[in-house]
Write an enzyme that holds these catalytic residues in place. Sequence first.
Site, PDB file in Angstrom:
ATOM      1  N   HIS A 105       4.389  -2.693  15.522  1.00  0.00           N
ATOM      2  CA  HIS A 105       3.748  -1.717  16.412  1.00  0.00           C
ATOM      3  C   HIS A 105       4.734  -0.645  16.846  1.00  0.00           C
ATOM      4  O   HIS A 105       4.384   0.511  16.994  1.00  0.00           O
ATOM      5  CB  HIS A 105       3.192  -2.427  17.644  1.00  0.00           C
ATOM      6  CG  HIS A 105       1.898  -3.116  17.357  1.00  0.00           C
ATOM      7  ND1 HIS A 105       1.417  -4.134  18.113  1.00  0.00           N
ATOM      8  CD2 HIS A 105       0.997  -2.916  16.383  1.00  0.00           C
ATOM      9  CE1 HIS A 105       0.266  -4.543  17.608  1.00  0.00           C
ATOM     10  NE2 HIS A 105      -0.012  -3.806  16.560  1.00  0.00           N
ATOM     11  N   ARG A 150     -10.279   6.642   8.591  1.00  0.00           N
ATOM     12  CA  ARG A 150     -10.280   5.168   8.477  1.00  0.00           C
ATOM     13  C   ARG A 150     -11.104   4.602   9.637  1.00  0.00           C
ATOM     14  O   ARG A 150     -10.576   4.426  10.737  1.00  0.00           O
ATOM     15  CB  ARG A 150      -8.852   4.634   8.556  1.00  0.00           C
ATOM     16  CG  ARG A 150      -7.945   5.027   7.387  1.00  0.00           C
ATOM     17  CD  ARG A 150      -6.531   4.526   7.645  1.00  0.00           C
ATOM     18  NE  ARG A 150      -5.744   4.363   6.439  1.00  0.00           N
ATOM     19  CZ  ARG A 150      -4.750   5.173   6.091  1.00  0.00           C
ATOM     20  NH1 ARG A 150      -4.432   6.205   6.843  1.00  0.00           N
ATOM     21  NH2 ARG A 150      -4.060   4.943   4.988  1.00  0.00           N
ATOM     22  N   ARG A 191     -14.552   6.986   5.509  1.00  0.00           N
ATOM     23  CA  ARG A 191     -14.496   5.770   4.700  1.00  0.00           C
ATOM     24  C   ARG A 191     -15.215   4.637   5.426  1.00  0.00           C
ATOM     25  O   ARG A 191     -15.031   4.458   6.637  1.00  0.00           O
ATOM     26  CB  ARG A 191     -13.039   5.382   4.456  1.00  0.00           C
ATOM     27  CG  ARG A 191     -12.925   4.132   3.612  1.00  0.00           C
ATOM     28  CD  ARG A 191     -11.504   3.850   3.247  1.00  0.00           C
ATOM     29  NE  ARG A 191     -10.727   3.348   4.367  1.00  0.00           N
ATOM     30  CZ  ARG A 191      -9.424   3.086   4.288  1.00  0.00           C
ATOM     31  NH1 ARG A 191      -8.766   3.324   3.169  1.00  0.00           N
ATOM     32  NH2 ARG A 191      -8.767   2.621   5.326  1.00  0.00           N
ATOM     33  N   GLU A 198      -8.173   2.223  -5.971  1.00  0.00           N
ATOM     34  CA  GLU A 198      -6.966   1.604  -5.414  1.00  0.00           C
ATOM     35  C   GLU A 198      -6.724   0.209  -5.979  1.00  0.00           C
ATOM     36  O   GLU A 198      -5.822  -0.496  -5.544  1.00  0.00           O
ATOM     37  CB  GLU A 198      -7.009   1.588  -3.882  1.00  0.00           C
ATOM     38  CG  GLU A 198      -8.290   1.068  -3.268  1.00  0.00           C
ATOM     39  CD  GLU A 198      -8.318   1.197  -1.745  1.00  0.00           C
ATOM     40  OE1 GLU A 198      -7.288   1.479  -1.126  1.00  0.00           O
ATOM     41  OE2 GLU A 198      -9.402   0.996  -1.179  1.00  0.00           O
ATOM     42  N   ASN A 230      -1.516   3.503  -1.679  1.00  0.00           N
ATOM     43  CA  ASN A 230      -0.855   2.394  -0.966  1.00  0.00           C
ATOM     44  C   ASN A 230      -1.265   1.062  -1.577  1.00  0.00           C
ATOM     45  O   ASN A 230      -0.434   0.204  -1.867  1.00  0.00           O
ATOM     46  CB  ASN A 230      -1.235   2.392   0.521  1.00  0.00           C
ATOM     47  CG  ASN A 230      -0.955   3.711   1.194  1.00  0.00           C
ATOM     48  OD1 ASN A 230      -0.160   4.483   0.692  1.00  0.00           O
ATOM     49  ND2 ASN A 230      -1.609   3.980   2.312  1.00  0.00           N
ATOM     50  N   ASP A 231      -2.568   0.906  -1.765  1.00  0.00           N
ATOM     51  CA  ASP A 231      -3.044  -0.345  -2.359  1.00  0.00           C
ATOM     52  C   ASP A 231      -2.858  -0.346  -3.871  1.00  0.00           C
ATOM     53  O   ASP A 231      -2.573  -1.389  -4.455  1.00  0.00           O
ATOM     54  CB  ASP A 231      -4.515  -0.581  -2.002  1.00  0.00           C
ATOM     55  CG  ASP A 231      -4.651  -1.188  -0.617  1.00  0.00           C
ATOM     56  OD1 ASP A 231      -3.888  -2.120  -0.318  1.00  0.00           O
ATOM     57  OD2 ASP A 231      -5.500  -0.733   0.162  1.00  0.00           O
ATOM     58  N   ARG A 238       2.361  -4.879   0.407  1.00  0.00           N
ATOM     59  CA  ARG A 238       2.856  -3.652   1.039  1.00  0.00           C
ATOM     60  C   ARG A 238       3.369  -3.872   2.454  1.00  0.00           C
ATOM     61  O   ARG A 238       4.056  -3.017   3.012  1.00  0.00           O
ATOM     62  CB  ARG A 238       1.771  -2.561   1.020  1.00  0.00           C
ATOM     63  CG  ARG A 238       0.530  -2.931   1.784  1.00  0.00           C
ATOM     64  CD  ARG A 238      -0.608  -1.971   1.501  1.00  0.00           C
ATOM     65  NE  ARG A 238      -0.787  -0.998   2.567  1.00  0.00           N
ATOM     66  CZ  ARG A 238      -1.884  -0.276   2.721  1.00  0.00           C
ATOM     67  NH1 ARG A 238      -2.894  -0.386   1.867  1.00  0.00           N
ATOM     68  NH2 ARG A 238      -1.984   0.577   3.700  1.00  0.00           N
ATOM     69  N   CYS A 277      -5.131   9.949  -1.243  1.00  0.00           N
ATOM     70  CA  CYS A 277      -5.137   9.829   0.223  1.00  0.00           C
ATOM     71  C   CYS A 277      -4.172   8.750   0.703  1.00  0.00           C
ATOM     72  O   CYS A 277      -4.113   8.450   1.883  1.00  0.00           O
ATOM     73  CB  CYS A 277      -6.539   9.582   0.753  1.00  0.00           C
ATOM     74  SG  CYS A 277      -7.244   8.027   0.203  1.00  0.00           S
TER      75      CYS A 277
HETATM   76  C1  PEP Z   1      -4.520   3.355   0.364  1.00  0.00           C
HETATM   77  O1  PEP Z   1      -4.628   2.163   0.070  1.00  0.00           O
HETATM   78  O2  PEP Z   1      -3.766   4.138  -0.237  1.00  0.00           O
HETATM   79  C2  PEP Z   1      -5.297   3.934   1.479  1.00  0.00           C
HETATM   80  C3  PEP Z   1      -5.307   5.217   1.716  1.00  0.00           C
HETATM   81  O3  PEP Z   1      -5.963   3.085   2.282  1.00  0.00           O
HETATM   82  P1  PEP Z   1      -5.276   2.135   3.382  1.00  0.00           P
HETATM   83  O4  PEP Z   1      -3.852   2.563   3.540  1.00  0.00           O
HETATM   84  O5  PEP Z   1      -6.080   2.320   4.609  1.00  0.00           O
HETATM   85  O6  PEP Z   1      -5.424   0.785   2.753  1.00  0.00           O
HETATM   86 MG    MG Z   2      -6.324   1.020   0.785  1.00  0.00          MG
END
Ligand code: PEP
Ligand code: MG
Length: 583
Positions: A199, A306, A342, A441, A464-465, A475, A512
């Site tokens: 956090h 989100r 989303r 993703e 990211n995913d 991650r 994104c």
């Molecule tokens: C991602 O996975 O890149 C993404 C934008 O979604 P989140 O980070 O919310 O999983």
């Molecule tokens: Mg994601």
Amino acid sequence: MTSFSMHGVGVSSGIAIGHAHLISHALLEVVHFKVPVAAIPVEIARFESAIAIVKNNLEQIKQQLPASAPAELSAFINTHLAMLSDKALSEAPKVIIQNERCNAEWALKQQMDDIVAQFEAIEDPYLRERKHDVVQVVERVIKVLLGRDQLDASEKKQQAKQERAMILVAHDVSPADAIQFKHHQFAAFITDVGGITSHTAILARSLNIPSIVALQRARDLINDGELMIVDGTQGVVIVNPDPEVLSEYQLKQNQWQLAQQKLQRIKTTKAVTVDGIAIDLLANIEVPEDVVSAKASGAVGVGLYRTEFLFMNRTEMPGEQEQFEAYKHVAEAMKGYPVTIRTLDIGADKQLHPDEIVTATNPALGLRAVRYCLSEPHIFHTQFRALLRASHYGKVKILIPMLSTLAELRQTKLLLQRAKESLRQQNIPFDEQITLGGMIEIPAAAINSEAFAQELDFMSIGTNDLIQYTLAIDRADDTVAHLYNPLHPAVLKLIQLTIQAAEKYGKPVSVCGEMAGDIKLTRLLVGLGMRQLSMHPSQILSVKSQILQCEEAILSRQAKKILSLSDLEKIEPLVKKFNGEFA
Ligand code: PEP
Ligand code: MG
């Protein structure tokens, strides 16, 4: 005074120079004594009253949060409030006082140690880090028991009067405390503990001041009032710097500040390459209030809202009306710019309740995102109705997370159809042209992106995913963080496949994930053919400044060269070289 430096994990960039302000550690001062039997009810009442006071204080802080406060703050305060209401904290210490005749502070400390030990046994690093929330909330109660909360407030007031820049040095920082130093305008903060997903780190980024976590012994080694330099970009702290080092950093700090100011000049400039290729720079937001920073950054829309944050830290799901109002607020505020919302992306490290213990063996591979929504169709239906209703008030687009099969997409479309039908029957207006996009993703979706491109209106790559699943790197796990690399050739190939599929079927595609806001990757993404990037509002201007300097024709040749390589060790220096040539 000896000069020394310390290294930690930089979680928010920039340079601060100021004097150390040490945050006390209430737990160190807990006394242990046995309470006489006759005094047990009084001790229990003292404990109950301290809990009530802390709850009350937190409620007040929550009420007084300025509109500009980072969205995460109220979520953090809610987490602490929920912990205070949990029997493990509010009841168990009373049993210890009763049975073992411990004084209230001691009973609470023992119970805290027990809870922390349970958290430490959890494998999931994100959940494990929540033990710090327990410690922070217990510290607050102990401060009240010791009658120290008032003293701290006046101490802080006194210090706020001082003109010099203060650097907060803490073992850990609670979110509720963080709002105080927002008012007091601390120049930076550094902590002993905290990982990249703690956090503290999340807050540091949203407060936009240089910050470093995981310094291990900063609070022990640094004395109150000592002069320090915090380089949040490099994760370095220099205590009692020599005059030469100090002037070097003063120069660096000025340069950083000037660069930030200079960037403001391009706020309204269109993001177009030297050879005329326009790139849409959009904002990622977490709560409706984030539209303020999205607009201030010059974003041409919201590329990722989100919505899961609306569903967290509460006992009941938000109803249709509450969701509708949140989405409508964003749609209206963005004044005709696209707002990509989303649907609920819950699961893995994003649990609905912070105290929820995850039982799935591999939560990141479990019932999350669209899988969860399809298994709870009433939740999906309510969200779709709210999204559709909001679409009447702005340019809303719907984005589905974590698609892996066409069957999921088709079931989703069926549910969306049903939600539309129910609104039509009630004569409730919505945008009949509303578009439906999917997040790419999961490697399976990227490999099969041609099929998705045909059945979706647009695609958005969640890097990211995508990186997590392609490289099999959690991650949120700092022990494998060094292996998490967006430049891995397999990741780049999946991005390229998705862009090609989108181009083939004439569908827009964006990135994104965090890659979109990383200026070291801007040229590569544009070279790969990416024309829409969605990122944290604070990153938009630096990414734009990169775009304004480059020529797409050159970038595309460079990207081809990079794509032809299958060795990460060759890719990394080449990307650096290409960036350097045009920096
Ligand atoms: C991602 O996975 O890149 C993404 C934008 O979604 P989140 O980070 O919310 O999983
Ligand atoms: Mg994601």
